[in-house]
Design a protein around this motif. Structure first.
Motif, PDB file in Angstrom:
ATOM      1  N   GLU A 166       1.049  -1.054  -0.172  1.00  0.00           N
ATOM      2  CA  GLU A 166      -0.134   0.254  -0.072  1.00  0.00           C
ATOM      3  C   GLU A 166       0.764   1.172  -0.195  1.00  0.00           C
ATOM      4  O   GLU A 166       0.503   2.248  -0.750  1.00  0.00           O
ATOM      5  N   ILE A 167       1.739   1.362   0.761  1.00  0.00           N
ATOM      6  CA  ILE A 167       2.690   2.281   0.813  1.00  0.00           C
ATOM      7  C   ILE A 167       3.490   2.682  -0.354  1.00  0.00           C
ATOM      8  O   ILE A 167       3.823   3.848  -0.919  1.00  0.00           O
ATOM      9  N   GLU A 169       2.452   1.613  -3.505  1.00  0.00           N
ATOM     10  CA  GLU A 169       1.681   2.054  -4.359  1.00  0.00           C
ATOM     11  C   GLU A 169       1.226   3.644  -4.377  1.00  0.00           C
ATOM     12  O   GLU A 169       0.786   4.168  -5.390  1.00  0.00           O
ATOM     13  N   ASN A 170       1.168   4.024  -3.086  1.00  0.00           N
ATOM     14  CA  ASN A 170       0.926   5.479  -2.811  1.00  0.00           C
ATOM     15  C   ASN A 170       2.179   6.253  -3.078  1.00  0.00           C
ATOM     16  O   ASN A 170       1.929   7.591  -3.172  1.00  0.00           O
ATOM     17  N   GLY A 171       3.254   5.668  -3.120  1.00  0.00           N
ATOM     18  CA  GLY A 171       4.325   6.567  -3.300  1.00  0.00           C
ATOM     19  C   GLY A 171       5.516   5.768  -4.052  1.00  0.00           C
ATOM     20  O   GLY A 171       6.586   5.535  -3.650  1.00  0.00           O
TER      21      GLY A 171
END
Ligand SMILES: [Zn+2]
Ligand SMILES: [Zn+2]
Length: 197
Positions: A166-167, A169-171
């Motif tokens: 998740e981290i 994909e967000n960054g």
């Protein structure tokens, strides 16, 4: 500025980060102390540990430090030659002043701690200045850390990888510096690392 010192044995990555009020060293592995001391001189040194395995902590007691930050669940590894696998490398427990050991949640405002158990119960990834993630033995460029050593957990690792995905994909521009092997970034990991597909 971030420097990498490669430990000869186990090819473990030790990182040095210069901050305004001193230097932070991440995972001072086997044979890194002389180079760390050369770099730091008599400035203040804090030690940050991604997890309590021998190849990441071996040279701690050759350094002069202010504090050692580690997750509470890996604290016992720092103090026990068997749990840290230091025995396996032919040495006894580290000579550490226990009062210097601090919970890694209190590192400071430029740091965010992401608890990522799986390789060990107290394994953590450290996000520095919003753009650089030190992943220890949780994530490498094209693989992940093993979960079959004492304290390892495949289930915990799966949850940790979900959180990291998740981290990433967000960054996608996030730089990723693992405990072994070359540095990379989140975008590349999402493409090249089979555990994140
Ligand atoms: Zn390890
Ligand atoms: Zn390692």
């Amino acid at each position: 500025m971030i420097r990498r010192i490669l430990s000869g044995r186990m090819e473990e990555n030790c990182y040095l980060i210069e901050e305004e009020n001193g230097t932070v060293v991440i995972d001072p592995g086997i044979g890194t102390a002389d180079r760390i001391i050369d770099f730091v001189g008599d400035k203040k040194l804090s030690i940050l540990i991604t997890h309590g395995h021998a190849d990441h902590i071996f040279d701690i007691d050759r350094l002069k430090y202010d504090r050692i930050f580690v997750h509470p669940l890996d604290r016992e590894r720092l103090l026990d030659a068997e749990k840290s696998l230091l025995n396996f490398f032919g040495r006894g427990p580290l000579r550490i002043d226990e009062s210097a050991i601090v919970d890694c949640l209190q590192i400071g405002e430029k740091w965010r701690v992401i608890h990522t158990p799986g390789h060990t119960p107290g394994s953590c990834c450290y996000l520095y200045d919003g753009g650089i993630l030190f992943t220890g033995d949780t994530v490498f460029m094209e693989s992940i850390g093993r979960t079959d050593l004492p304290g390892g957990s495949e289930d915990a690792m799966i949850d940790s990888l979900r959180l990291l995905k998740e981290i990433f994909e967000n960054g996608p521009d996030l730089k990723v510096f693992p405990g072994h092997g070359p540095g990379t970034d989140a975008r590349e990991i999402l493409i090249d690392n089979p555990f994140f597909r």
